[in-house]
Design a protein around this motif. Structure first.
Motif: not given
Length: 502
Positions: A260-265, A296-299, A319-325, A370-373
């Motif tokens: 999974v790739v998490v961008g800004d959304a 990233v945070t997840g719920a 649901r994976l939510r991005p955090q500010a870098l 497990r999943a590569a992120g």
């Protein structure tokens, strides 16, 4: 004798526990716990056949004397046989000089009716308990059979084999061979032996020398029937234990997609939770997301699922939510790699019954997927950085220019300022976009100072436009703003009068 008494007491306590409900559920998010009767119904234990091997002494001593022990023994067996499940297998053996099979097969609808196949009278001349035990052992050691078995012996006598019997002495090699064979059977199926002495002195203890799980009854003959009627309850528990022991109490989780790739959304990942059990319901609880190396945070929703054998798979959403870098950079894309894990605890609403009543250990391994992120984010473009620097400068310049162009050239005329207490009005010549007074091109007395600018406005009477003066006037520490239209005197709050003469 003390050993028999202890075993009898333990057996009575165990049977009494069969009527108790399951213990309360553990605190937290653990599932509500079922009772033993609910588990037995859920497992449908009546569909699993069990073997009952009944060894009944038919030697003449069973009917000698003033009491008919043979009739009492048959009456004691009736409650047991009436309560067996139709799929249970009964092996009824009458023994004296030798074991004599009377009935062997599914009990079906026969029940206690098979007792009629027994000899009408007990007339045997000897009692070979060893040969009877060997006959029972041949039945329970059938190859491939894993269902629970119960061996019940009712006798009033001691070991008194006929000449030529292999069991002339209880301690010889023949009994040692029986013990060895019984150990091999007990490694793959549950075998319980119940010895019921119908008089004070018998060799029913020989059962205990062969089978590990042996209970020697110390009950009056009139109570034996009631006890045997409850044996089927214990066998129901044995059947349940056999079913659960064969089941695979485990669960698995897979994430979709596996990377999974998490961008800004936020990003949603589907998790498939599966049960490997075919009879026992499982609950996967305390589902939580663990992230390594990613901002990233997840719920998880829901955080607990119950997997029934009829519906062994459930889906949950991660649901994976991005955090500010951290930090700021100009241009390009930044990517960090890591791992996303979904973990949970495997539980069951039958846990307490499995641990406490079935004598098994409920301890499935926790589940992990497990999943590569990857976390990606774009920096500020170069052109945007240049615009961010130049835009404020350009905006300030534009505002200044607009402000300057807002005021119109006055092009002549004069402003009369009549101040209270002044001997004569002050007369200021008007030119350019801004005039300060008093000035060199003005004349007359002046107690205050001011600034004059002009705007073009629509005439109040007639058509066309005209210049209108905006006067910012200060006198005696107070500030006044007035608007002068041509030839229309205007007074300030301190009494000063302004008149614009074009």
């Amino acid at each position: 004798m003390p050993r028999r008494a202890v075993r009898s007491a333990l057996a009575a306590c165990l049977l009494a526990l069969l009527t108790l409900v399951g213990a309360p559920a553990r605190a937290g998010s653990a599932p509500d716990q079922a009772t033993l009767p609910e588990v037995l119904r859920g497992l449908r234990v009546d569909t699993l056949p069990a073997d009952y091997v009944v060894l009944l002494d038919v030697s003449a001593s069973m009917q000698d004397g003033g009491r008919d022990l043979y009739a009492a023994a048959r009456a004691a067996l009736r409650p047991l046989l009436d309560g067996l499940a139709p799929v249970d297998r009964l092996h009824l053996i009458a023994f004296a000089e030798r074991p004599d099979p009377v009935f062997s097969g599914d009990i079906g609808a026969n029940g206690a009716g098979v007792l009629r196949r027994l000899p009408p009278r007990a007339e045997g001349q000897r009692t070979d308990i060893g040969a009877a035990i060997e006959a029972a052992l041949r039945i329970v050691e059938q190859p491939g059979e894993a269902a629970p078995a119960t061996v019940i012996m009712l006798t009033d006598g001691v070991q008194d084999p006929p000449p030529g019997s292999r069991y002339a002495r209880s301690g010889d090699n023949a009994f040692a061979d029986l013990r060895k064979r019984a150990r091999a059977v007990e490694e793959r199926r549950s075998v319980r032996a119940l010895g019921v002495p119908l008089t004070g002195r018998t060799d029913v203890r020989l059962l205990d020398e062969v089978f590990d799980d042996t209970v020697l009854m110390d009950l009056p003959p009139e109570q034996v029937g009631d006890y045997l009627g409850r044996v089927r309850d214990r066998i129901a528990v044995e059947k349940a234990a056999a079913y659960v022991a064969r089941d695979r109490l485990a669960a698995t989780i897979t994430l979709e997609p596996p990377s999974v790739v998490v961008g800004d959304a936020p990003v949603d990942v589907v998790a498939h939770v599966r049960s490997a059990a075919t009879r026992v319901p499982l609950t996967v609880r305390d589902l939580a997301v663990e992230v390594d190396g990613l901002r990233v945070t997840g719920a998880v929703e829901p955080a607990q699922v119950t997997l029934d054998p009829a519906a062994p798979e459930q889906r949950v959403t991660v649901r994976l939510r991005p955090q500010a870098l951290p930090g700021t950079w100009i241009g390009g894309e930044r990517t960090t790699d890591g791992e996303v894990r979904l973990v949970g605890t495997v539980d069951s609403p039958w846990r307490d019954v499995i641990d406490r009543d079935l004598g098994l250990e409920f301890g499935p391994q926790p589940v992990t997927a497990r999943a590569a992120g990857a976390r990606t984010a774009s920096g500020i473009p170069v052109w945007l950085a240049v615009v961010a620097v130049l835009a404020p400068v350009a905006l300030v310049a534009l505002l200044v220019a607009l402000r300057r162009r807002r005021w119109k050239p006055m092009g002549g005329g004069h402003l009369l300022v009549a101040e209270p207490g002044a001997a004569a009005p002050y007369r200021q010549l008007l030119s350019g976009r801004k005039v300060r007074f008093p000035a060199a091109h003005g004349r007359g007395g002046a107690q205050g100072t001011g600034t004059v600018r002009a705007l073009r406005r629509r005439r109040t009477v007639g058509s066309g436009t005209e210049l209108v003066l905006h006067v910012d006037y200060r006198r005696a520490g107070r500030r006044h703003r007035v608007v002068c239209r041509p030839r229309q005197p205007v007074s300030a709050a301190d009494g000063t009068t302004f008149t614009y003469q074009p």
